[in-house]
Design an enzyme around this catalytic site. Structure first.
Site, short mmCIF file in Angstrom:
data_model
loop_
_atom_site.label_atom_id
_atom_site.label_comp_id
_atom_site.label_asym_id
_atom_site.label_seq_id
_atom_site.Cartn_x
_atom_site.Cartn_y
_atom_site.Cartn_z
N ARG A 11 0.70 -1.28 -0.01
CA ARG A 11 -0.06 -0.15 0.05
C ARG A 11 0.80 1.24 0.04
NH1 ARG A 11 -4.90 -1.77 3.98
NH2 ARG A 11 -6.11 -2.76 2.46
N LYS A 66 -17.60 -15.27 4.19
CA LYS A 66 -19.11 -15.00 4.56
C LYS A 66 -19.94 -14.64 3.14
CE LYS A 66 -20.39 -12.80 8.13
NZ LYS A 66 -20.51 -11.62 9.32
N GLY A 90 -8.81 -7.74 -0.02
CA GLY A 90 -7.52 -8.10 0.76
C GLY A 90 -7.07 -9.27 0.57
N GLY A 120 -13.47 -3.93 0.35
CA GLY A 120 -14.72 -3.53 0.28
C GLY A 120 -14.99 -2.09 -0.73
P1 AMP Z 1 -13.35 -13.05 3.35
O1 AMP Z 1 -12.82 -12.01 4.21
O2 AMP Z 1 -14.80 -13.16 3.61
O3 AMP Z 1 -13.04 -12.82 2.05
O4 AMP Z 1 -12.79 -14.26 4.09
C1 AMP Z 1 -11.39 -14.44 4.06
C2 AMP Z 1 -11.28 -15.73 4.95
O5 AMP Z 1 -11.98 -16.66 4.55
C3 AMP Z 1 -9.58 -16.17 4.91
O6 AMP Z 1 -9.07 -15.91 5.97
C4 AMP Z 1 -9.92 -17.50 4.78
O7 AMP Z 1 -9.14 -18.27 5.77
C5 AMP Z 1 -11.17 -17.97 5.08
N1 AMP Z 1 -11.88 -19.09 4.49
C6 AMP Z 1 -11.95 -19.65 3.29
N2 AMP Z 1 -12.29 -20.76 3.14
C7 AMP Z 1 -12.80 -21.21 4.48
C8 AMP Z 1 -12.98 -22.47 5.09
N3 AMP Z 1 -13.38 -23.45 4.32
N4 AMP Z 1 -13.42 -22.32 6.41
C9 AMP Z 1 -12.84 -21.28 7.04
N5 AMP Z 1 -12.65 -20.18 6.87
C10 AMP Z 1 -12.32 -20.14 5.40
#
Ligand code: AMP
Length: 399
Positions: A39, A201, A357, A380
């Site tokens: 960054r 999520k 990110g 975001g």
């Molecule tokens: P996000 O911020 O929603 O893009 O989520 C990113 C995070 O999702 C990362 O830290 C990953 O470790 C986590 N992640 C991805 N797949 C899985 C999974 N199957 N179970 C738990 N965490 C996950």
């Protein structure tokens, strides 16, 4: 840019003090050393242009999530040497972003000099978008430059509200290239257009997923969010991530995709573990067949191949979110494979935009940054721009 927003090339900064909102929210280790200066590097071209013109630069940023007052661990003093290394020159630092010290140091700045202000979020007024606080900041400079794409979706004091105090306000190079690259995917993308969504999520990504359904030919869904789909289809997902309140939404989404002729592609197999740990016992199972007390932590080998085939046939690719827990070596194969396929598709002429990110971190970690078309610094902000929202940080720059 669709709004009437000018960039730094439209001004000559000679003799001017540019107040630049940058995004220096960088990761620090336990010794307060910057572990990834992406960054900081991203803001260098804008700063150099201003200095080269004979202007001076006052840099302002947030770092971390302080609770509205000074906290040593979030002080920007920790990044002074990293900024100096990136710019190849000494800079000065003001231990408060407003007040006497900042005013004096800003007033004394000569051509080619740089001042870094202390963390903006040491004032709760920053996130509240307080106009008086913004006016105090504005007094420090003659021209306002916003190069902080990563926070452009927030109407904070330094990212949006402040702009009203300036007659000259422009976007930095980073802000401009982020918007230009996002628009390549938003506008009239070459087809087939494939979006790859992953991460933890669904709730955070509902709007973008719905919007993408209007646009894409293929929608690939992996990562933690895919287990809610598997569950909704009647599968067993053990202790995998589940958003129980999204079960109806994902079923509707699958219907919508079908109606619109979008190819919705979900994992067919899963790497499971008996613990959320790099050293847990592992196995590969067919999707929706996860035993009790086991959890899915990555896409399986057949899924990697299935997703890869679609990616290699694509001409436009948007990727947001990892395919598994890529931070742990045992569960990084899916994310790594996708990075490899996206790089290969790019070599064959596809345009690939990596947003968010975690996907940017993954592409970086696996060494593919230079092999994709563009890695966005915004998570975001990029998603909200793709959802079709006008980012407050961009709107504030409109002439
Ligand atoms: P996000 O911020 O929603 O893009 O989520 C990113 C995070 O999702 C990362 O830290 C990953 O470790 C986590 N992640 C991805 N797949 C899985 C999974 N199957 N179970 C738990 N965490 C996950």
């Amino acid at each position: 840019m669709s709004l009437n927003v000018k960039n730094v090339d439209s001004l000559n900064f000679a003799g001017k003090k540019a107040l630049i909102r940058v995004d220096f929210n960088v990761p620090l280790d336990e010794h307060f050393q910057v572990t990834d200066d992406t960054r900081i590097q991203a803001a260098v071209p804008t700063i150099q242009k201003i200095l080269k013109d004979g202007g001076s630069a006052i840099l302002m940023s947030h770092l971390g999530r302080p609770k509205g007052g000074p906290e040593d661990r979030y002080s920007l003093k920790h990044i002074v040497s990293a900024v100096e290394a990136a710019l190849g020159r000494k800079i000065s630092f003001a231990s408060d972003c407003i007040g006497e010290e900042a005013s004096q140091k800003a007033a004394k700045l000569g051509a080619g000099e740089v001042l870094l202000l202390e963390n903006l979020r040491f004032y709760k007024e920053e996130e509240k978008g307080d106009a008086d606080f913004a006016a105090k900041l504005a007094k420090l400079g003659d021209v306002y430059v916003n190069d902080a794409f990563g926070t452009a979706h927030r109407a904070h004091a330094s990212t949006a509200v402040i702009a009203a105090n300036f007659s000259q306000k422009v976007a930095g190079y980073l802000m401009e290239s982020e918007l230009t690259n996002a628009d390549k995917v938003l506008g009239n993308p070459e087809r087939p257009y494939t979006a790859i969504m992953g991460g933890a999520k669904i709730a955070d990504k509902i709007l973008i997923i719905e919007r993408l359904l209007e646009k894409v030919d293929n929608l690939i869904i992996g990562g933690g969010m895919s287990y809610t789909f598997a569950k909704a289809q009647g599968g067993s997902i053990g202790t995998s991530l589940l958003e129980a309140d999204k079960l109806d939404f994902v079923l509707e989404l699958m219907e919508k995709a079908k109606a619109k002729g979008v190819n919705l592609i979900l994992p067919v197999d899963t790497v499971i573990a008996d613990d959320f740990s790099n050293t847990a016992n592992q196995a590969v199972v067919t999707k929706g067949e996860i035993p009790d007390n086991w959890m899915g932590l990555d896409i399986g080998p057949k899924t990697r191949e299935l997703f890869g085939k679609v990616i290699l046939e694509s001409k436009t690719i948007l990727w947001n979110g990892p395919m598994g827990v890529f931070e742990m070596e045992s569960f990084n194969k899916g994310t790594k494979a996708i990075a490899e396929y996206v790089a290969e598709a790019t070599r064959h002429g596809a345009f690939s935009l990596i947003g968010g990110g975690d996907s940017a971190a993954a592409v970086n970690k696996f060494g593919y940054t230079d092999q994709v078309s563009y890695v966005s610094t915004g998570g975001g902000a990029l998603l909200e721009h793709m959802e079709g929202k006008v980012l407050p940080g961009v709107a504030a720059l409109a002439q």
